[in-house]
Design a protein around this motif. Structure first.
Motif, mmCIF file in Angstrom:
data_model
loop_
_atom_site.group_PDB
_atom_site.id
_atom_site.type_symbol
_atom_site.label_atom_id
_atom_site.label_comp_id
_atom_site.label_asym_id
_atom_site.label_seq_id
_atom_site.Cartn_x
_atom_site.Cartn_y
_atom_site.Cartn_z
ATOM 1 N N GLY A 1 -11.538 -66.122 21.048
ATOM 2 C CA GLY A 1 -10.979 -65.285 22.447
ATOM 3 C C GLY A 1 -9.572 -65.684 22.842
ATOM 4 O O GLY A 1 -8.734 -65.682 21.976
ATOM 5 N N PHE A 2 -9.473 -65.852 24.123
ATOM 6 C CA PHE A 2 -8.129 -66.181 24.587
ATOM 7 C C PHE A 2 -7.393 -67.269 23.997
ATOM 8 O O PHE A 2 -6.043 -67.434 24.007
ATOM 9 C CB PHE A 2 -7.885 -66.228 26.141
ATOM 10 N N GLU A 3 -8.112 -68.294 23.409
ATOM 11 C CA GLU A 3 -7.486 -69.592 22.766
ATOM 12 C C GLU A 3 -6.616 -69.078 21.471
ATOM 13 O O GLU A 3 -5.629 -69.569 20.988
ATOM 14 C CB GLU A 3 -8.408 -70.471 22.230
ATOM 15 N N MET A 4 -7.090 -67.804 21.245
ATOM 16 C CA MET A 4 -6.070 -67.345 19.798
ATOM 17 C C MET A 4 -4.374 -67.098 20.273
ATOM 18 O O MET A 4 -3.868 -66.895 19.282
ATOM 19 C CB MET A 4 -6.737 -65.965 19.349
ATOM 20 N N ALA A 5 -4.289 -66.940 21.638
ATOM 21 C CA ALA A 5 -2.969 -66.914 21.950
ATOM 22 C C ALA A 5 -2.154 -68.078 21.659
ATOM 23 O O ALA A 5 -0.906 -67.808 21.691
ATOM 24 C CB ALA A 5 -2.879 -66.380 23.256
ATOM 25 N N ASN A 6 -2.813 -68.960 21.457
ATOM 26 C CA ASN A 6 -2.281 -70.375 21.355
ATOM 27 C C ASN A 6 -1.998 -70.978 19.838
ATOM 28 O O ASN A 6 -1.720 -72.270 19.774
ATOM 29 C CB ASN A 6 -2.821 -71.708 22.217
ATOM 30 N N LEU A 7 -2.850 -70.199 19.199
ATOM 31 C CA LEU A 7 -2.937 -71.084 17.595
ATOM 32 C C LEU A 7 -2.227 -69.935 16.660
ATOM 33 O O LEU A 7 -2.138 -68.812 16.731
ATOM 34 C CB LEU A 7 -4.392 -70.969 17.184
ATOM 35 N N PRO A 8 -1.734 -70.776 15.573
ATOM 36 C CA PRO A 8 -1.194 -70.009 14.333
ATOM 37 C C PRO A 8 -2.296 -69.278 13.681
ATOM 38 O O PRO A 8 -3.466 -69.656 13.687
ATOM 39 C CB PRO A 8 -0.372 -70.944 13.584
ATOM 40 N N GLY A 9 -1.948 -68.143 12.878
ATOM 41 C CA GLY A 9 -2.808 -67.239 12.308
ATOM 42 C C GLY A 9 -3.823 -68.163 11.316
ATOM 43 O O GLY A 9 -4.773 -67.742 11.042
ATOM 44 N N SER A 10 -3.257 -69.253 10.687
ATOM 45 C CA SER A 10 -3.925 -69.846 9.698
ATOM 46 C C SER A 10 -5.040 -70.637 10.338
ATOM 47 O O SER A 10 -5.897 -70.864 9.621
ATOM 48 C CB SER A 10 -2.841 -70.807 8.964
ATOM 49 N N GLN A 11 -5.108 -70.827 11.520
ATOM 50 C CA GLN A 11 -6.152 -71.611 12.165
ATOM 51 C C GLN A 11 -6.958 -70.599 12.842
ATOM 52 O O GLN A 11 -7.869 -70.959 13.530
ATOM 53 C CB GLN A 11 -5.432 -72.474 13.231
ATOM 54 N N VAL A 12 -6.855 -69.123 12.751
ATOM 55 C CA VAL A 12 -7.796 -68.204 13.481
ATOM 56 C C VAL A 12 -8.482 -67.459 12.691
ATOM 57 O O VAL A 12 -9.883 -67.245 13.255
ATOM 58 C CB VAL A 12 -6.729 -67.219 14.258
ATOM 59 N N HIS A 13 -8.123 -67.162 11.280
ATOM 60 C CA HIS A 13 -8.855 -66.341 10.608
ATOM 61 C C HIS A 13 -9.882 -67.089 9.595
ATOM 62 O O HIS A 13 -9.722 -68.442 9.577
ATOM 63 C CB HIS A 13 -7.998 -65.363 9.716
ATOM 64 N N ASP A 14 -10.917 -66.235 9.300
ATOM 65 C CA ASP A 14 -12.015 -66.850 8.422
ATOM 66 C C ASP A 14 -11.731 -66.677 7.070
ATOM 67 O O ASP A 14 -11.866 -65.552 6.460
ATOM 68 C CB ASP A 14 -13.273 -66.428 8.990
ATOM 69 N N GLN A 15 -11.557 -67.611 6.054
ATOM 70 C CA GLN A 15 -11.558 -67.107 4.698
ATOM 71 C C GLN A 15 -12.976 -66.717 4.243
ATOM 72 O O GLN A 15 -13.926 -67.005 4.641
ATOM 73 C CB GLN A 15 -11.096 -68.476 4.173
ATOM 74 N N ILE A 16 -12.493 -66.084 3.163
ATOM 75 C CA ILE A 16 -13.815 -65.159 2.486
ATOM 76 C C ILE A 16 -14.378 -66.024 1.352
ATOM 77 O O ILE A 16 -13.552 -66.405 0.491
ATOM 78 C CB ILE A 16 -13.332 -63.700 1.933
ATOM 79 N N ARG A 17 -15.563 -66.292 1.273
ATOM 80 C CA ARG A 17 -16.230 -67.060 0.277
ATOM 81 C C ARG A 17 -17.313 -65.767 -0.372
ATOM 82 O O ARG A 17 -17.683 -65.031 0.097
ATOM 83 C CB ARG A 17 -17.262 -68.316 0.813
ATOM 84 N N TYR A 18 -17.746 -66.524 -1.542
ATOM 85 C CA TYR A 18 -18.662 -65.643 -2.305
ATOM 86 C C TYR A 18 -19.560 -66.699 -3.147
ATOM 87 O O TYR A 18 -18.891 -67.526 -3.799
ATOM 88 C CB TYR A 18 -18.070 -64.776 -3.109
ATOM 89 N N ASP A 19 -20.991 -66.557 -3.298
ATOM 90 C CA ASP A 19 -21.575 -67.052 -4.288
ATOM 91 C C ASP A 19 -22.976 -66.043 -4.686
ATOM 92 O O ASP A 19 -23.245 -65.156 -3.540
ATOM 93 C CB ASP A 19 -22.133 -68.543 -4.030
ATOM 94 N N GLU A 20 -23.476 -66.129 -5.633
ATOM 95 C CA GLU A 20 -24.385 -65.191 -5.972
ATOM 96 C C GLU A 20 -25.588 -65.120 -5.043
ATOM 97 O O GLU A 20 -26.381 -64.091 -4.681
ATOM 98 C CB GLU A 20 -24.809 -65.265 -7.561
ATOM 99 N N GLN A 21 -25.962 -66.193 -4.712
ATOM 100 C CA GLN A 21 -27.092 -66.206 -3.673
ATOM 101 C C GLN A 21 -27.141 -65.604 -2.291
ATOM 102 O O GLN A 21 -27.691 -64.816 -1.838
ATOM 103 C CB GLN A 21 -27.536 -67.845 -3.556
ATOM 104 N N HIS A 22 -25.888 -65.878 -1.882
ATOM 105 C CA HIS A 22 -25.350 -65.414 -0.425
ATOM 106 C C HIS A 22 -24.688 -63.947 -0.432
ATOM 107 O O HIS A 22 -24.575 -63.599 0.640
ATOM 108 C CB HIS A 22 -24.873 -66.464 0.356
ATOM 109 N N GLY A 23 -23.916 -63.927 -1.382
ATOM 110 C CA GLY A 23 -23.048 -62.618 -1.296
ATOM 111 C C GLY A 23 -21.806 -63.419 -0.498
ATOM 112 O O GLY A 23 -21.612 -64.531 -0.912
ATOM 113 N N TYR A 24 -21.119 -62.461 0.100
ATOM 114 C CA TYR A 24 -19.840 -62.836 0.564
ATOM 115 C C TYR A 24 -20.117 -63.503 1.988
ATOM 116 O O TYR A 24 -21.073 -63.183 2.706
ATOM 117 C CB TYR A 24 -19.009 -61.473 1.098
#
Lengths: 393, 393, 393, 393
Positions: free
Chosen positions: C266-289
């Motif tokens: 939420g509003f905390e995003m105004a205080n953080l760099p992008g590298s600490q805001v976005h969620d990296q995408i992972r994948y494995d066969e069991q769960h998919g993405y």
């Protein structure tokens, strides 16, 4: 302004919530009940209409006889509910009881009804689950909603009246209705057994209904709704989905068993030259612009012209016949003859009351979209202003 | 799925944005242009149809021949625009120039058109401001939007075809159309000068148009749209505003100059007993449930039955007559005779193409509200599943 | 799916009609009543919550424990109504009786309430006409509607739970809720006096409420709603008004007294760099993405990602204070101190239940727009299919 | 009033159609272009903003500088299109050409973007099909639509201005903006490199942007929109979906990358007692009712109070980082680092312009739903009347 309705034919009650009604307008519960009473009348109705007397309870949105601006909730109790509490109960069936043991389960779809397709769509194998809602019983609260709209329109000098013009091939002389004032029309049709304005046709219509009944058959007909006192410019040509004609067609066609709708001369326009279809424009200082004729039924370019709106709808004969139509049992896939225990031979008079009220609703909604209004005085002033603008244009 | 249109008759272009189209369906620009070409044809059209050849430009929502799922934007240029840049220009008039000096300003409202009421509603004293938008020119992009819908429906095995059944009192034998396959119907009507399926009536219709033209008059007619391949249960009986019939009525009545609409036997149902109106239900293992007749026009209880949908609309004669109607100049208040320079004597054939496309749109929209459809395969599978559920019910 | 509500705070009942619910899904009235019970609980409530015990009556749309596909009508009776039949009566006042004689008439608008502006808008000089509807009493049936949605979501493996994260400046450790399963979260928060998942903060919150009460003041707070089991791709980026985030914001902000809403950080995003805001995408066969973190709160591009949706709303302190704010009598124009007889010091726990249910409604509605469905099995299959498509993408 | 937008980021053009605009209001194309220019400015933008200069073409709905009442169509050409005609072409690929040969095909979804979920939803394996539409490029025409709304509001004495209050943890002193007149605020912020009203914070914000850029990172922020001159009673408490706050939240949250929204004191209300949150009501003959403070941000009970509306939104940092986040290639399922060629380090100043315009749109729409408005004079009069009713209440 918008509304939703709920209620099954043999459930405890029918309900409607109406949202977007202006505040401060006087709402008479007697007039609402009058509308319901008219819907239950007319020659040719079956037994149910005689045993049930619909009455409205207002549970929200009105205080001390005036609208609050908040949603209005209207309820009509089904008197018959006491005999259906088990068959139509909300609670799950008792453990171990099979659905097939429910009384009055229905596996035989009637032709011309929603039964079969409704069953397929919602995966109801007990077709009662369909017909309880698809029943015309629902029109009770549509009439109630329309009766609220009618009282609002009344405050704006707009009157809406529905009546019968055809039953089972007997055509009333439509010019008779045209010559009467709205008050005379109300007076005449409300006392007529089939709600028509033509006394000669009336007798023949009654005879046609009786003959159909005797033959174990049913007949349909045409109803006409007339709206007087319309301000100019309700609806719009600027986008197709704002055309008043289209909305009226939607409303009329949404009534159970209605299969056609037309304005003014309607389908007859396909047989006439343009010079006999359009209404010449006149002007004098007293009236402003007007038309001597009203062949187009009160709209041009998808907008009200100020002339009476005249719209008709056709109702198919009730599909529940004593003279049976063939259908197929969905369980056994065997052909059966869809005979029935009881039925109306003709519901066209009642349908004229339904049509009157759904058109009243649509007109009121269109007016509120043209003159959005929080309270009655604001609305009255806006409508009056439009009438003056039209006169002084 | 929804769309908006914009554009004045003599402005630079007509535009439509279509939102909610499933992704991955192949869209042929040739087929879109075919639809526009058919709209511009038919015996009895005036000069403009011959000088302008409408072509579509797609500016959004399609890539490499397939829909993206994002809004589709279609544009049709008005070739005539170059002669109207000043009269219809966007920029304010030069300082000191009076509005009354604008060429082609209009103070004379034509009867049967939006001119007068539109002027009152929007306070336009130059009635050109009304007629530029109320003109049937707008149907060009409604046809374009419908042509997108038609291609989507094709992918679901649903076909939509519109044709003429009445012109100026000449009635085609409707049973002829019923006996043809859709392909034969397309073949036959597309080669006919008035887009009808009855060759005998066709000649009489052409003659009627020519006679009307000669008399300085105009004629209207009736168009029929047939939809085949419908899955069961599109639309619903559970709430009045979800009934498919009502939506089709809305769509048909929203076409310029249309004043009536009916399904199946339509208004004729007022003259027939129930036993001759309803369609008996049949079943065999190969087809599942079906009806031998289709008197109700493909819907029961506000839902598609799986039978062809048959809906008709009536178009009034074009109000712009050589034989003038009387009207009143809004500036001088003097009576004038609304004669005109050029006009079509009959636009019913073109209207049958418009009707086909607005009905196609409505059917497609109703289908997308019934089945999941982010992308085409998902939609196709859901529709197929419904067809199977219906068969196995 | 859509719904309307009706009902005044001291009228006979509250009602909601819910239209568009799929058929065939099991609906438990006990679970509906559970939701109402939770709404009435929480430390810091005033007297009314203790004397009234809300219970639901279903009057349409459900039969033998399953939805019919037709509109569902839910009613909650106001037990207090018997004391208000005259003051809140529907009938007009007796002849000769002046409106000013009505008991409990209100001419003193409370700051922070709808009273004054509502009076102006609808021209109510008795401000009771406003506050009877603007009261949070209405949220009872919004909770009821949401409780229907929750049961539908349950059938799709989707769970929705609301709880408190801040009260009067006391902030719960939000990471505690994140670590619990939904079942644990329900267990923990439902037994907590202020519906929070942080036992330490809970004690401080209770103390803060008691302190505020003692001081004649009120306090607000923040509630969080968590939705697990979401299928991918609900909502859309293709048009701004289809974004799921926007709809959730609408729903949350439409709750009485809510003034802010945020997703994920939420509003905390105004205080953080992008590298600490976005969620990296992972994948494995069991769960998919999948994503290891959930800083964005379960949506990307206006669509559900499959991660839990985490949305918070802020509720202002109840404006009805013992410690009076100044206002102006609309009749005398004299300043008065808006003191009150009774009030809750803090309604945030109850508001977390309301938030849970309005979010549940919005999620269910968005799902039904993505996977339009006539009956439950069709919906379940479509959602399951989407989960597989996501995994196999 | 409603609008649709269309257009891909590298397609030929962006288009919007706006329907429901009152007739007769003067529309300046220069002002529309001013809005687009402001959107393209602000410190921290990447290369594209410098090479493209957006200009509006009006193709419908405006004549001689005034709105016609018919739909307005606005177009913005993508200058870059000439380099993308093949990659983004409408026509199907040449026979035998494989989709995989298309240049610039994308199989690597960026974290924080619509890429992956959009691909799953619409079954696009070339993720370019997603990002072309999910791109913030679309906000160009949302600004254009809002710029039309702004000019309408101006005619009613309502002004809307957006500016920046936080960037990357640097918080402007919000009270500075509050003390300025709208004119001063426009003057001050339009000349500021980051569109903020606090000169001290401005320098720090610029430094923060430069630092982020250098670090290969991005930063987000908070924007505030202020609306002055609001008439009382826009929005309503009578039904949850008519609350003005909810609509503003919807609009703000629908902007690309926005994750939170708040009115007035917003989330700070969770930390304050009621006595410090609500605004006391005052009255004098000259002004009527007013509040000395505006902590609630201009709404009570979901309605405008007449005080300035103050609404803020938080924008997450742009997810396209030089400092790469990890993601998974959808074809190979291999992890990759989502590095990029070029990007803005901070788009918050531009977002403040977008926010200003979407809020302006929403306010205008809410006003048109409250007051009659076929043409400007009618609307002006109705709004003025409301202001008087409020004063004289």
């Amino acid at each position: 302004m918008r509304y939703l309705t709920a209620g099954e034919s043999h459930g405890p009650q029918l309900t409607t919530i109406i949202e977007g009604v202006p505040a401060q307008f006087p709402l008479s519960i007697e007039k609402l009940n009058d509308s319901l009473r008219r819907r239950q009348g007319g020659h040719g109705r079956g037994r149910r209409m005689q045993i049930e007397k619909d009455l409205i309870a207002i549970t929200a949105g009105v205080r001390h006889g005036k609208s609050l601006g908040s949603p209005i909730c209207l309820q009509v109790t089904n008197d018959d509910w006491k005999h259906w509490t088990h068959i139509m109960g909300v609670e799950p069936l008792d453990e171990g009881m099979d659905e097939s043991e429910i009384k009055r389960q229905i596996s035989r779809p009637r032709p011309g009804h929603a039964d079969l397709v409704g069953g397929i769509k919602y995966q109801h194998r007990d077709l009662r689950n369909v017909l309880e809602r698809s029943s015309a019983r629902e029109t009770t609260v549509r009439v109630a909603a329309g009766a609220v709209a009618k009282q609002l329109l009344e405050q704006l000098g707009i009157q809406v009246i529905g009546y019968v013009t055809t039953i089972g091939g007997v055509h009333a002389d439509r010019s008779l209705a045209e010559k009467l004032t709205v008050e005379e029309l109300i007076e005449r049709t409300s006392q007529d057994p089939v709600y028509t304005a033509d006394p000669v046709a009336s007798e023949q219509m009654v005879a046609a209904i009786d003959a159909a009944k005797k033959a174990g058959d049913t007949i349909g007909g045409v109803v006409e709704v007339r709206v007087t006192g319309m301000p100019e410019g309700v609806g719009s040509y600027v986008h197709y989905d704002r055309k008043l004609d289209a909305r009226l067609a939607f409303a009329m066609m949404s009534i159970n068993a209605f299969k056609g709708v037309e304005l003014g001369l309607g389908f007859e326009m396909a047989n006439l030259p343009g010079s006999q279809v359009h209404d010449q424009i006149r002007y004098d200082e007293q009236h402003g612009y007007y038309r001597e004729t009203n062949r187009l039924g009160g709209t041009e370019g998808g907008m009200s012209t100020g002339m009476p709106i005249v719209v008709r709808g056709v109702m198919k004969p009730i599909p529940t016949l004593y003279k049976p139509l063939e259908s197929v049992d969905i369980e056994t896939k065997e052909v059966f003859k869809a005979s029935i225990e009881r039925s109306d031979a003709c519901a066209v008079p009642a349908a004229s009351v339904v049509a009157e009220h759904v058109i009243a609703w649509e007109i009121a909604q269109a007016i509120l979209e043209t003159f959005p209004s929080d309270h009655l005085a604001q609305l009255q002033e806006a409508v009056e202003k439009r009438r003056n603008e039209a006169k002084e244009f």
